[in-house]
Write a protein that holds these residues in place. Structure first.
Motif, mmCIF file in Angstrom:
data_model
loop_
_atom_site.group_PDB
_atom_site.id
_atom_site.type_symbol
_atom_site.label_atom_id
_atom_site.label_comp_id
_atom_site.label_asym_id
_atom_site.label_seq_id
_atom_site.Cartn_x
_atom_site.Cartn_y
_atom_site.Cartn_z
ATOM 1 N N LEU A 70 0.973 -1.087 0.278
ATOM 2 C CA LEU A 70 -0.056 -0.089 -0.168
ATOM 3 C C LEU A 70 0.976 1.108 -0.064
ATOM 4 C CD1 LEU A 70 -3.195 0.771 0.081
ATOM 5 C CD2 LEU A 70 -2.769 1.367 2.402
ATOM 6 N N THR A 72 1.369 5.579 -0.300
ATOM 7 C CA THR A 72 0.868 6.427 0.034
ATOM 8 C C THR A 72 -0.176 7.279 -0.844
ATOM 9 O OG1 THR A 72 2.457 8.283 -0.462
ATOM 10 C CG2 THR A 72 2.802 7.283 1.776
ATOM 11 N N GLN A 73 -1.059 7.745 -0.358
ATOM 12 C CA GLN A 73 -2.273 8.617 -1.168
ATOM 13 C C GLN A 73 -1.696 10.114 -1.249
ATOM 14 O OE1 GLN A 73 -5.772 7.513 1.164
ATOM 15 N NE2 GLN A 73 -6.628 6.754 -0.579
ATOM 16 N N LEU A 74 -1.184 10.463 -0.202
ATOM 17 C CA LEU A 74 -0.580 12.009 -0.324
ATOM 18 C C LEU A 74 0.905 11.750 -0.857
ATOM 19 C CD1 LEU A 74 -1.166 13.632 2.987
ATOM 20 C CD2 LEU A 74 -2.189 14.371 1.083
ATOM 21 N N THR B 140 -7.767 4.669 5.590
ATOM 22 C CA THR B 140 -6.526 5.662 5.687
ATOM 23 C C THR B 140 -7.103 6.912 6.109
ATOM 24 O OG1 THR B 140 -5.076 4.480 4.097
ATOM 25 C CG2 THR B 140 -4.570 6.829 4.584
ATOM 26 N N PHE B 142 -5.776 11.219 7.591
ATOM 27 C CA PHE B 142 -4.960 12.175 7.194
ATOM 28 C C PHE B 142 -4.801 13.223 8.343
ATOM 29 C CE2 PHE B 142 -6.632 10.559 3.387
ATOM 30 C CZ PHE B 142 -5.473 10.209 2.744
ATOM 31 N N GLU B 157 -0.290 10.124 7.312
ATOM 32 C CA GLU B 157 -1.259 9.317 6.625
ATOM 33 C C GLU B 157 -1.339 8.052 7.692
ATOM 34 O OE1 GLU B 157 -0.873 9.577 2.073
ATOM 35 O OE2 GLU B 157 -1.584 7.451 2.725
ATOM 36 N N ILE B 159 -3.687 4.175 9.012
ATOM 37 C CA ILE B 159 -4.827 3.441 8.688
ATOM 38 C C ILE B 159 -5.475 3.352 10.256
ATOM 39 C CG2 ILE B 159 -5.771 1.034 7.978
ATOM 40 C CD1 ILE B 159 -3.089 0.687 6.400
#
Lengths: 596, 596
Positions: A70, A72-74, B140, B142, B157, B159
């Motif tokens: 997984l 990072t989204q950022l 996730t 933030f 970030e 979970i």
């Protein structure tokens, strides 16, 4: 799960926000709820569907040796600046949500992860002995869509499986690419979907070869062209074909003719009694590159053909360096309206010749300082053709390349269409269908590894850029596409592989203790048999319960109605609507059989 | 999985970015990789750990009847404006990432989901018959942390499992709250963690009762106070206690004494030969409310006690309305340094009396136009006490409330500390430990439902706000906390329940075909037996492989070394380091036993 205890509300009316049947049904049946523009919460039933699809995806990915992770989204802007995509994604196209954190650093919300994974590979991979590698993730992605719509089809948040592979060479890449092709077909088969794999354009992701997986559905956004023999299928943007042959011209002398108000192909053909295949039509574009440079592009193409703007864009990117740019950020066709905006000149639209006169070009120099002429391959072989005279209300006939007009650079720009002949077998005629793109696999090559200096050492000790592939699959989009492909006027018809539950036990009258007793015992027995079961024990009328059961689309409905007096229940197949009376003692076995 | 095919790189050196042992180990052992400040990619081994923890969480949550869903990560500002938290979260505290989308709408990235779930409940729940409900998600989250650090402990970030329940009344809420308490204990037990459930402050989330779950570890950020009998444990911020009794004062006459340079409790007690328990000390704060109003707050507290600033903040929120505000956004203690910033006056810090003279207050009016006096309960009962004289280098002794000084509003503000007596049993003395917060459950009450008008109709037809609970658990934080609690100098020691794999088969010498043969056959047999196994078939020295196996912390290592000549392999327990010779034929059975 007991419906009396589940947070579940169905709607009788179609919600105003939805256009597509699948979008309406998912809202009405209580699967999703809108939180904001392009933002949907996945309620418990939907989450089960998504988990089932994800489980199928995981199994098939793991079976190929891919490793789940997984990322990072950022994503820090610096990574996207290295690949050269930051400005395109956050400014020019603006599809990446970007923000500044409290330390004043720019970060984006990932729409895709080539940069992040390449940064990891650059650190972790040193030697050919570590290759190939394939990492994937199942994750929520973000896109600041210009027009979010169609529910989960084009949302601003959506769940994707995205995988990235790293190789020593193209051959190894192709091995994984074809393994992914097979894995994707298995996944869609297992989800019970009718789909087609089609050749596709690689778009902004880049790379050489790519293939899309389309779930067939009338409401699909994409046009597919395919042949009956099953040997060719492509997205219309990518499709190639043999256009019909041109009719031989009867104009054997070059002359200028008065063609008042004949500024369309149809009107000029009618006036001159010729075929559109004899006409060279000019389409004028104003193109803006990422460095701000505007270029006027004149495309000559046969009168019966349209310009495929994706192909045109790809051609323009190839020559971008000539204009100091890298990417095309805008492509605008000159029609009466747009002309007002970017050219005050009196361009005789509808009468332009392949060598648009310099006097006209001078007039638009402020708007497009550079000028480029391109000819589609469909006009290169024409003789004695008809075309514009660079003067309003006049055409020329009997024209020839090199004689009256210089032949511009010849490229392939025409849009394939139904009725064209197939390249692999000219007796096969292209047909058309509509689809929803749910998967896209790419041979990326070294685009990202070169830009980000992700290299490895080969057996000979040479340092080479990693060869990459990437493989996307829209998990939440697939769920809605399944509904789009499989529903009727009463509601959703889930395939058992991805249905939130297998069976719904409906108690028509909860005041009837005998009905409750049978239902409870079946509910228990089915759970023991690992059959996923809902119990509709709500205090509602039987009609409401039956309607809701149809709407929510569980594959089998067990009704503990009047037949229980004879020791039987009715089992209704949601897809076929066929009702069967089954002895209560045989229900588990019957359903096990049906579901296996 | 074969290590030769896994993307896995270990580091010999401690990475400079890490302070905590667990952070260093996760980086060194190839579990995580830093992508940016407070941003970590979960590599394949880490992802397996996180999936195992999530599976345990899911099972225990589902067992309570909670329903899994997935809410949006992007959250429209309007929802947070309804609850009144938008400004606090995006501006005052700034912990929520916020941005403007292409349509110029404000959106935030969810640090928590009270607003979104309350909006859903408001739509879906109408009647008491639909209650209770409990929805949860694993997602996730933030936070734009001021100082991201400690790897997954305080990342930007991370979970979380977050659940939200809805009820008709407090009684029903408490039922779910206690069910969650039990479920959380089970989850942590199943993960093999030593933990304590402690009373906690509810902080910015709000609500009445709340409890934290702390994984015990020396490097924990939180101080816990607890009693030996196991009946009391609390976060130091929330802990209550009976402070030691004050020593009776020997000053029976009120007088002002010259105490030069005695501006600390220690120095004044030494000079006046008294106990700190006889001194009333003043602590001065400058408090800023969310509407910008600044208030000077003078706290009188016993000389041996400290102010618990969380309690103080809670008290100040209670009286916020007096100053036109809602939330406290800043709390600054007046020390020599801060005084320079917000008060140029010559406040005699260290000598202030409980009735700070008006002349001093006038001097700081520009910085804090309002003034508030509070007394901690520890000073209310003091007689003939020592305190400041409002004049540098002078104290008064033999002072009494109501006589020399008016008694300010009495509240409970003192920080409990080790050595205090327990409220539930004064013979129990509070002790201290350090922990890492991994879970927090809250009785929210109607804070959000009232603000957002989420109501239901009760049996009597009355419309009432939904009573809510919320239940958080840090999944990624738990994973690192487990490492922090369980490691040695050589690496991680995973509990088998959350280890990425159960067994690692190490081939000391891959050139030895006999070793490879045994390893391959065991690798196969263990997979068949559903034991999760890694095969270290890398072309590395045995020493490197053993070091890596210890570092990565797989519970059992099977070594196909010299003993295979006798038909045996060595099985090493990672935690105990005990090596056992086991006949090759018995390996599967042996490990099944150990792992069961």
């Amino acid at each position: 799960m007991r419906l009396s205890q589940m947070l579940w509300v169905t709607l009788r009316e179609d919600p105003a926000e939805a256009e597509l049947p699948s979008h309406k049904l998912l809202l009405r049946a209580g699967y999703i709820r809108r939180i904001g523009s392009g933002l949907y919460a996945y309620l418990p039933l939907m989450w089960r569907v998504l988990q089932k699809i994800s489980a199928i995806v995981r199994e098939e990915m793991d079976a190929t040796g891919a490793q789940e992770c997984l990322l990072t989204q950022l994503q820090p802007a610096e990574l996207w600046q290295e690949s050269g995509r930051w400005d395109t994604y956050t400014k020019a196209e603006g599809i990446m949500f970007a923000m500044t954190d409290r330390a004043n650093r720019e970060v984006g919300l990932g729409p895709t992860h080539e940069e992040v994974i390449t940064a990891i590979a650059r650190d972790a991979i040193r030697s050919y002995r570590q290759l190939p590698q394939h990492l994937y993730q199942i994750q929520t992605k973000f896109r600041d869509e210009i027009r979010p719509r169609f529910g989960l089809m084009r949302g601003r948040e959506f769940i994707m499986k995205d995988g990235y592979s790293f190789h020593v060479n193209e051959e190894s890449l192709k091995e994984t690419y074809y393994a992914m092709d097979r894995a994707y077909r298995k996944m869609f088969d297992r989800c019970g979907l009718k789909f087609r794999a089609v050749e596709a354009d690689s778009g902004a992701i880049g790379g050489s070869g790519s293939q899309e997986f389309m779930v067939l559905a009338e409401a699909g956004e994409d046009d597919i062209l395919f042949t009956e023999d099953g040997r060719y299928a492509a997205n219309v943007e990518k499709a190639v074909s043999i256009p019909p042959e041109a009719v031989a011209s009867h104009f054997d002398k070059f002359e200028k003719l008065h063609t008042p108000k004949a500024n369309t192909i149809e009107s000029v053909c009618k006036m001159l009694k010729c075929s559109p295949t004899q006409v060279v039509k000019q389409v004028l574009y104003q193109v803006t590159y990422d460095n701000g440079m505007a270029v006027l592009v004149l495309v000559s193409i046969r009168g019966d053909r349209d310009v495929n703007e994706v192909k045109l864009q790809n051609e323009l990117v190839k020559v971008a360096a000539n204009y100091g740019g890298k990417a095309v950020i805008n492509l605008q066709v000159a029609d009466a309206e747009s002309q007002q905006k970017w050219a005050h000149s009196q361009l005789p639209l509808g009468y332009i010749a392949p060598d648009l006169a310099d006097s006209y070009i001078d007039q638009v120099k402020d708007f497009a300082p550079k000028f480029l002429r391109l000819a589609d391959r469909t006009v290169a072989e024409l003789h004695n053709f008809v075309t514009g005279a660079n003067e309003a209300d006049y055409h020329v006939v009997g024209a020839n390349w090199a004689k009256e007009f210089p032949l511009p650079t010849v490229v392939n720009l025409d849009k394939a269409q139904a009725g064209d002949r197939a390249l692999h077998d000219p007796t096969q005629i292209l047909q058309t269908a509509r689809g929803i793109e749910v998967g896209h696999i790419f041979q990326l090559g070294t685009k990202y590894s070169q830009a980000m200096k992700a290299t490895f050492t080969n057996e000979q000790g040479e340092e080479l850029p990693l060869v990459m592939g990437c493989y996307g699959l829209g998990v939440s989009r697939l769920a809605q596409a399944a509904v789009e492909q499989s529903h009727d006027k009463d509601g959703i018809i889930w395939n058992k592989a991805i249905a939130p539950y297998h069976v719904i036990v409906t108690v028509p009258n909860i005041a009837d203790t005998k009905q409750i007793e049978v239902a409870e015992s079946l509910y228990h027995a089915l759970q023991v048999a690992k059959i996923e079961v809902l119990l509709d024990d709500r205090d509602e009328r039987a009609g409401v319960k039956f309607k809701d059961a149809d709407l929510v689309g569980i594959p089998y409905r067990v009704v503990t109605g009047k037949a229980i007096a004879d020791g039987k229940v009715e089992i209704v197949n949601r897809a076929t609507k066929v009702a069967t009376l089954v002895a209560i003692a045989n229900v588990v076995e019957y359903l096990q059989q049906e579901l296996s």
